[in-house]
Design a protein around this motif. Sequence first.
Motif, PDB file in Angstrom:
ATOM      1  N   LEU A 192       0.800  -1.220   0.000  1.00 55.31           N
ATOM      2  CA  LEU A 192       0.000   0.000   0.000  1.00 55.31           C
ATOM      3  C   LEU A 192       0.838   1.279   0.000  1.00 55.31           C
ATOM      4  O   LEU A 192       0.556   2.199  -0.776  1.00 55.31           O
ATOM      5  N   PRO A 193       1.890   1.398   0.838  1.00 54.68           N
ATOM      6  CA  PRO A 193       2.663   2.651   0.822  1.00 54.68           C
ATOM      7  C   PRO A 193       3.268   2.974  -0.544  1.00 54.68           C
ATOM      8  O   PRO A 193       3.254   4.137  -0.976  1.00 54.68           O
ATOM      9  N   ALA A 220      -1.172  18.669   3.467  1.00 50.88           N
ATOM     10  CA  ALA A 220       0.011  18.612   4.338  1.00 50.88           C
ATOM     11  C   ALA A 220       0.376  17.188   4.748  1.00 50.88           C
ATOM     12  O   ALA A 220       1.551  16.849   4.881  1.00 50.88           O
ATOM     13  N   ARG A 221      -0.613  16.343   4.974  1.00 52.15           N
ATOM     14  CA  ARG A 221      -0.298  14.964   5.366  1.00 52.15           C
ATOM     15  C   ARG A 221       0.483  14.250   4.274  1.00 52.15           C
ATOM     16  O   ARG A 221       1.415  13.484   4.547  1.00 52.15           O
ATOM     17  N   THR A 222       0.079  14.481   3.032  1.00 48.45           N
ATOM     18  CA  THR A 222       0.762  13.834   1.907  1.00 48.45           C
ATOM     19  C   THR A 222       2.211  14.281   1.834  1.00 48.45           C
ATOM     20  O   THR A 222       3.118  13.477   1.584  1.00 48.45           O
ATOM     21  N   LEU A 223       2.447  15.564   2.042  1.00 50.80           N
ATOM     22  CA  LEU A 223       3.820  16.067   2.064  1.00 50.80           C
ATOM     23  C   LEU A 223       4.610  15.420   3.201  1.00 50.80           C
ATOM     24  O   LEU A 223       5.784  15.061   3.038  1.00 50.80           O
ATOM     25  N   ASP A 224       3.969  15.249   4.345  1.00 52.46           N
ATOM     26  CA  ASP A 224       4.632  14.616   5.491  1.00 52.46           C
ATOM     27  C   ASP A 224       5.005  13.167   5.177  1.00 52.46           C
ATOM     28  O   ASP A 224       6.065  12.680   5.578  1.00 52.46           O
ATOM     29  N   PHE A 225       4.128  12.487   4.453  1.00 51.61           N
ATOM     30  CA  PHE A 225       4.422  11.120   4.035  1.00 51.61           C
ATOM     31  C   PHE A 225       5.694  11.074   3.182  1.00 51.61           C
ATOM     32  O   PHE A 225       6.542  10.187   3.360  1.00 51.61           O
ATOM     33  N   GLU A 492     -12.181   8.686   5.037  1.00 49.31           N
ATOM     34  CA  GLU A 492     -11.094   9.326   5.775  1.00 49.31           C
ATOM     35  C   GLU A 492     -11.155   9.004   7.265  1.00 49.31           C
ATOM     36  O   GLU A 492     -10.152   8.623   7.874  1.00 49.31           O
ATOM     37  N   GLU A 493     -12.335   9.141   7.855  1.00 49.93           N
ATOM     38  CA  GLU A 493     -12.474   8.878   9.283  1.00 49.93           C
ATOM     39  C   GLU A 493     -12.243   7.410   9.629  1.00 49.93           C
ATOM     40  O   GLU A 493     -11.741   7.085  10.708  1.00 49.93           O
ATOM     41  N   ASN A 494     -12.619   6.509   8.715  1.00 50.30           N
ATOM     42  CA  ASN A 494     -12.347   5.094   8.946  1.00 50.30           C
ATOM     43  C   ASN A 494     -10.850   4.812   8.948  1.00 50.30           C
ATOM     44  O   ASN A 494     -10.366   3.965   9.698  1.00 50.30           O
ATOM     45  N   GLY A 495     -10.104   5.541   8.107  1.00 53.71           N
ATOM     46  CA  GLY A 495      -8.650   5.387   8.127  1.00 53.71           C
ATOM     47  C   GLY A 495      -8.038   5.898   9.413  1.00 53.71           C
ATOM     48  O   GLY A 495      -7.133   5.273   9.985  1.00 53.71           O
ATOM     49  N   ILE A 496      -8.541   7.031   9.907  1.00 54.41           N
ATOM     50  CA  ILE A 496      -8.019   7.610  11.145  1.00 54.41           C
ATOM     51  C   ILE A 496      -8.249   6.671  12.320  1.00 54.41           C
ATOM     52  O   ILE A 496      -7.337   6.394  13.114  1.00 54.41           O
ATOM     53  N   ILE A 528      -9.834   3.415  -0.766  1.00 52.47           N
ATOM     54  CA  ILE A 528      -8.773   4.258  -0.227  1.00 52.47           C
ATOM     55  C   ILE A 528      -8.413   5.336  -1.246  1.00 52.47           C
ATOM     56  O   ILE A 528      -8.048   5.038  -2.383  1.00 52.47           O
ATOM     57  N   ALA A 529      -8.522   6.568  -0.827  1.00 50.81           N
ATOM     58  CA  ALA A 529      -8.310   7.702  -1.729  1.00 50.81           C
ATOM     59  C   ALA A 529      -6.854   8.140  -1.693  1.00 50.81           C
ATOM     60  O   ALA A 529      -6.097   7.787  -0.784  1.00 50.81           O
ATOM     61  N   PRO A 530      -6.423   8.908  -2.694  1.00 53.97           N
ATOM     62  CA  PRO A 530      -5.068   9.469  -2.660  1.00 53.97           C
ATOM     63  C   PRO A 530      -4.995  10.672  -1.732  1.00 53.97           C
ATOM     64  O   PRO A 530      -5.961  11.034  -1.057  1.00 53.97           O
ATOM     65  N   LEU A 531      -3.836  11.294  -1.683  1.00 54.06           N
ATOM     66  CA  LEU A 531      -3.597  12.529  -0.948  1.00 54.06           C
ATOM     67  C   LEU A 531      -3.970  12.379   0.529  1.00 54.06           C
ATOM     68  O   LEU A 531      -3.883  11.296   1.090  1.00 54.06           O
ATOM     69  N   ASP A 532      -4.362  13.463   1.171  1.00 52.12           N
ATOM     70  CA  ASP A 532      -4.543  13.453   2.627  1.00 52.12           C
ATOM     71  C   ASP A 532      -5.602  12.466   3.085  1.00 52.12           C
ATOM     72  O   ASP A 532      -5.513  11.914   4.179  1.00 52.12           O
ATOM     73  N   GLU A 533      -6.619  12.248   2.269  1.00 53.69           N
ATOM     74  CA  GLU A 533      -7.722  11.370   2.693  1.00 53.69           C
ATOM     75  C   GLU A 533      -7.260   9.939   2.928  1.00 53.69           C
ATOM     76  O   GLU A 533      -7.795   9.233   3.771  1.00 53.69           O
ATOM     77  N   GLY A 534      -6.269   9.495   2.162  1.00 53.31           N
ATOM     78  CA  GLY A 534      -5.810   8.125   2.305  1.00 53.31           C
ATOM     79  C   GLY A 534      -4.601   7.949   3.205  1.00 53.31           C
ATOM     80  O   GLY A 534      -4.128   6.826   3.407  1.00 53.31           O
TER      81      GLY A 534
END
Length: 847
Positions: A192-193, A220-225, A492-496, A528-534
């Motif tokens: 997945l990563p 921002a989360r995607t950038l952090d990844f 998104e919330e299910n991933g969190i 599973i979505a791209p960017l911050d949502e995923g």
Amino acid sequence: MATDEKLSSNISKLVIIMLFFSISILILGQHDAYATLYSFQHAEDLKHLINWQDYGQQAFTQAQQENKPILLLLTAPSWCYYCQVYESEDYLYNPDVVKLVNQDFVPIYVDSDERQDLTRQYLEGGWPSTTVLAPDGQRLFGYSGPRPVQNMLVNFQQAVAYVESNKFSSKISLNYTRQQQVVVPEKQLEALPEAYANYNLNLYDPIYGGFGMGQKFPEARTLDFFLDLYQDTQNKTYLSLVQNTLRNEYTNIENLTDYKLFDPIDGGFHRYGTTRTWSPPHYEKMLYDNAKLLKTYEHLLLITPNDPMVSDVVNKTENYIEKNWYDTQNGGFYGDTDSNPGEAYYMKNPRPSEKPGIDKTKFSDWNSEAIIAYLYMYNVTKNVKYKEIADNSLLFFEDNMISDKGVYHYQDINGTRAVRGSLLDNSYMLLAFVDGYDTLGNLGYLQTAQNIANYTLDNLYDWYGGGFFERNSPDANLYPNGQQVSLAKPSEENGIISYALLRLYKDTNNVAYLDCAIKTIGNQADHIAPLDEGYYYVKAAQFVHDNNLMSDFENNQARINEIEDYNQENFWLNNLVNGTTGNFTTLQEGLDSLQGPLFLLVPIAIFSGFISFASPCTLPILPAYVAYTFRASKMNVIGMSSCFFFGLSIIFVLMGMSATFAGTYIKSNLGTFSEIAGIVMIFFGLYTISGRGMPGLHIQPKSPATYFGAFVFGCAIGMSWTPCVGPILVGILVLATTTASISTGGLLLFSYAAGLAIPLMLVSAYIGRINQDSIVWKTIRGRELGLVLNNKKFVLHTSALLSGILFVILGYLVFAGDLYSLNQYVEGTSIQQWLSAIESRILQVLH
């Protein structure tokens, strides 16, 4: 005499031009004066003019008893400038609109930030959002942004007439289907990563940073990844991606005319950039954006400690949050800063003394982001100030916002708390308290985390299929009957919550947390979505791998089965579904009479076709068209092109006449459509190479096979273009779906086909005028090639061979789905950027 007339004409034109510019200057000069009419305070001052009600059972009961439509305003005037514009005398509070709404509607006012549980349900694309509902809650129509008063009056009056002539049922039943539990194989989790990274890299804008080629949100989360990935791999591609994004978000304090996302004077980031270049931004500042960006750029500063730009951004952003949003007395953070007065404030240095307003409401989900950011900063810097801010905020929420029936969504400045039972708040706050315990070691935070987790498992988890439902609220008064439960499972919330539960399992060894996290990832694996949502799914997958949790899951199957058997038997949804009777009465959606006039829709459809023609997918289609359509006779060029257009238009007209089905089908089955179109084009290419479909450009122009071939070619191109120009085409189809008749839908798609074909027809007409002895025509005409195989002589024509090969290649690209990938080779050009911007505007109009 003629000279005098010409001079007089020129003087008249000059006068008209001067008048035009004079009026323009007067209008622009009054802009600031008008802007003062649009503010949060002004909207609040006018609010009493309409008899607004809160969203809930009382309002919907009144609508049913009085058989009135509902006007639902979803707004965010504390920060949204266009909400402030809409909520003025120029639009919503126009006296005629106010009179009609108060007399014939049940008006409901919804603050989008306070009722995020309703935003997903009702938002019409953007703020402000207006939705007109039938008395039973069925959506009749809606729109986003301000609308001319006359348009509102006409549409509202027609909605009233529609409701008065129909009957509505208030019976509601929950639609719940048991799903099969899914456990994602460990290898799939490990992959997945990498998949997430590759997908997001394809979205990355290498020129201006960020993701996408239109308006840009920070992500921002995607950038952090990617910073994590850089630290793991030392691949500088990932580091430069983040650095390039920050450079383009950054506003140079010496050049405020080119104002970007970052505020170089007060600090902090604005909500999003309206163009690919991040400029100009929407000037509101949101806690959640700034908290995530603060964490990400603190991470970047850890990697590049000597970068002055990064240091400047981190220091000013943290200072802005602490100075403007942190409640030093009670703990916790305020929600946002108003966009007003926009450029009149932010593009000045020094800044005016009057600052933009701050909404001092505290939202649980947004505060969670801030708490996590400050815990991270304390962890990497050991600065006790950050620890105190995070600690005080956790204590505030522990004492004030967490009940035995879940987390409250918000507390306003007066201390009012409201809205419980949403996955949104429980998932975010669970992660914040797990993070608080893991960072600070406070056992009280661990107990609070367990309380939130246990409540969420008991009230929101699907014990049959895995995954968490959106809402199961104990606050029945906040919803009409049946709506306090929402069985949607937001991604998104299910991933969190999956990630939070995995970490809580490591802290407690409670296998129920492990089981529900693994099953939730499985339930959401296809969404599973791209960017911050995923982002948090990737974090969860990495956490499973790093801690060998799949082995724990397999070793505890006996205990997991016991837990599931008990909870399935006592599942709260069993009685709720079984005890509900009756069905929701579905009525015709929308009002046929509320559509735009045809004379406006047809030009939009034609222009949409022009823009679709400019798609990069046209690159391989154009030479195939030229190679096949042009014949030896110049007169035949128009005939061939006309047959081609007829075939093209037939495909789109049939779509338009069956738009209700086609719009939905094409939107969800573009892949299948591509494969069918590709196969057709490959066979057509082989047929052409054989000399049957196109024996050569020297054949007599009246050959029926030639015209029929051009018609089939048009049909095939119509199919092959469909997956490539999907977004605009689907928009036109949706527009056709809402029209009043089959013929109107067909006309719209005929107009769209004309927009696609007219440029090709113009090419045909131009080449048809060229001298037949010219190099162009000699090249097009080609020559015959003789081949001898098994003592048999075969004659091929170069034009037939060329067009056939092009068709085969084009068919393969369409079949394999690679035609659309041509975008990546031309999307960075200035022309394509301009066309993309136009396409975005068209989509906004269509929506």
